[in-house]
Design an enzyme around this catalytic site. Structure first.
Site, PDB file in Angstrom:
ATOM      1  N   ARG A  35       0.994  -1.029  -0.073  1.00 27.09           N
ATOM      2  CA  ARG A  35       0.396   0.188  -0.104  1.00 27.09           C
ATOM      3  C   ARG A  35       0.973   1.298  -0.217  1.00 27.09           C
ATOM      4  NH1 ARG A  35      -4.591   0.733   1.090  1.00 27.09           N
ATOM      5  NH2 ARG A  35      -4.564   1.909  -1.068  1.00 27.09           N
ATOM      6  N   HIS A  93      -7.292   6.779   6.043  1.00 25.16           N
ATOM      7  CA  HIS A  93      -8.253   6.563   5.601  1.00 25.16           C
ATOM      8  C   HIS A  93      -9.236   8.190   5.810  1.00 25.16           C
ATOM      9  CE1 HIS A  93      -7.146   2.136   4.805  1.00 25.16           C
ATOM     10  NE2 HIS A  93      -6.729   1.820   5.571  1.00 25.16           N
TER      11      HIS A  93
HETATM   12 FE   LIG Z   1      -4.751   1.059   5.367  1.00 28.73          FE
END
Ligand SMILES: [Fe+3]
Lengths: 246, 207
Positions: free
Chosen positions: A161, A166
């Site tokens: 990632r 978020h």
């Molecule tokens: Fe994450």
């Protein structure tokens, strides 16, 4: 109550060209969790136009400061200190005041403080990894945090990632509810991430990339990233004749 | 004439990922002490809230029949009189002891969610005078869900109201209506399972 009333009878329909479809096999978790049947479209009534109200008094003074909200007195988390700021607005550019924004992220080693995260990157005793705030006048918000590290995840054999935060967003209407992620300008992992690439419109991915803003850094202390947040806009109605930005 | 046109685009959605509990229900992730020890939406009613007490439990199943253990679920509903606690509500004053919104994790070990709330009153359909059957709006987010899913829970004892409900009636596949109706347990308790995919896939809405 701090929310402003929505100015119209409903929201612009969602543009499904820019949202990931439910089934995106390169992101393997979506395969068994994607509805196969079509969404049933219903109009916006009061249950969709209205949404929950959150008061500033429900939040603590350091809830939007991830450098402080979990650290021991006099200590701070390890990592690149950053400010993430911007404006929450609707598709017509109107600022959304009084809305709840919640964020969560890995620490600078790419490790989440979560009972299920077993990544080798170490936990930071001074970093919890969550924050929340209520937008101010014209939808302004800001968080102080450390830049999250990238992390590998079980999808392909070697998927990583990109650094990301978020975001969970509320607008005045429950149909505006949205969860998304913020990425960092210049990160080479963005374009090879299977989750980023669930978004079919490559141009729309750019909307999720925060811009390094040297004008708003704190010299010798903290970098700044600007990230503007857009939720579905209210359609105008014939009753709306107030000046723009009301 | 559109006085105020759409000039920006809603941000694209991204999955909530496996650690949504950190952001939305941090006590469930192991951050017991943060935010004063409880997450927003954890308690929907107090002793002064008007209306019939109900509780709702259930699980969210994936396409293999496995319960999801890393999701969150949110409820949004009218008060006992059918009014919303929101500035958009212009039909009357809602119950000040009821925010109408709740949020719970699916349990990290069992996948079960649980809410204590009240049964909502009926609300009109769009801008008409026609009443809908009582229902609760539900929103689900989790790893693997690319865009949060909206659905509704209706009540099994409302046989007549459900039969004439304008939303239930517009479903093309009437054999799917049952996916939106809770199962009655003992008094005031309901079971509402959500099926993401496969046989008995829950009806999800574009709202
Ligand atoms: Fe994450």
């Amino acid at each position: 109550m701090t929310n402003k009333p929505p100015s119209s009878g409903g929201f612009f329909p969602r543009n499904f060209q820019i949202h990931p479809p439910a089934y995106t096999p390169d992101y393997k978790s979506s395969v068994a969790r994607s509805p196969k049947l079509a969404l049933v479209s219903i109009g916006n009534g009061i249950s969709e136009i209205a949404g929950p109200v959150f008061g500033h008094e429900e939040l603590g003074p350091t809830d939007n400061d991830l450098i402080q909200n979990y650290s021991a007195k006099g200590q701070s988390p390890i990592g690149e200190r950053i400010i993430v700021y911007g404006r929450l607005m609707d598709e017509r550019g109107k600022g959304i005041e009084g809305a709840l924004i919640e964020i969560w992220q890995a620490n600078s080693a790419g490790r989440y403080r979560h009972t299920k995260d077993k990544y080798i990157g170490p936990l930071d005793p001074n970093f919890g990894g969550c924050g929340r705030t209520i937008t101010g006048e014209d939808g302004q918000y800001e968080f102080r945090t450390i830049k999250p590290g990238p992390y590998p995840w079980p999808n392909g054999i070697n998927d990583w990632r990109p650094s990301h935060i978020h975001f969970s967003l509320f607008g005045p209407g429950f149909s505006q509810r949205l969860i998304t992620q913020m990425y960092f300008e210049g990160d080479p992992l963005i374009k090879i991430c299977p989750i980023v690439n669930t978004i079919p419109d490559k141009e729309a991915i750019g909307l999720l990339i925060a811009r390094l803003d040297m004008a708003n850094t704190i010299p010798m202390d903290t970098l700044a990233y600007e990230f503007n947040l857009v939720l579905r806009g209210c359609r105008s109605t014939m009753f709306e004749n107030r000046p723009e930005g009301n | 004439m559109t006085l105020f046109p759409k000039i920006h685009q809603e941000l694209p959605s991204q999955t909530a990922g496996p650690y949504v509990h950190i952001g939305c229900t941090p006590q469930m992730a192991g951050l017991e002490t943060i935010y004063g020890g409880s997450h927003l939406g954890s308690k929907m009613v107090n002793e002064n809230t008007l209306g019939i007490r109900i509780s709702i439990s259930g699980k969210i199943f994936d396409g293999t029949g496995t319960p999801i253990k890393d999701g969150i679920i949110e409820l949004w509903q009218a008060d006992a009189q059918g009014l919303f606690h929101s500035p958009a509500e212009n039909r009357g004053k809602s119950d000040l002891n009821f925010q109408g919104w709740g949020r719970q994790p699916t349990d990290i070990l069992t996948g079960e969610f649980h809410f204590d709330t009240i049964k909502p009153g009926r609300i009109p359909y769009l801008s008409s005078n026609k009443l809908q059957a009582p229902f609760i709006s539900i929103w689900v987010a989790a790893r693997g869900i690319n865009l949060g899913l909206h659905t509704r829970m209706y009540f099994p004892e409302e046989v007549e109201a459900n039969a004439e409900d304008p939303v239930l009636n517009r479903l093309e596949h009437q054999n799917r209506v049952h996916t939106l109706i809770a199962k009655p347990l003992e008094d005031g308790m309901y079971q509402f399972d959500i099926v993401l995919q496969g046989e008995n896939e829950t009806v999800f809405f574009d709202i």
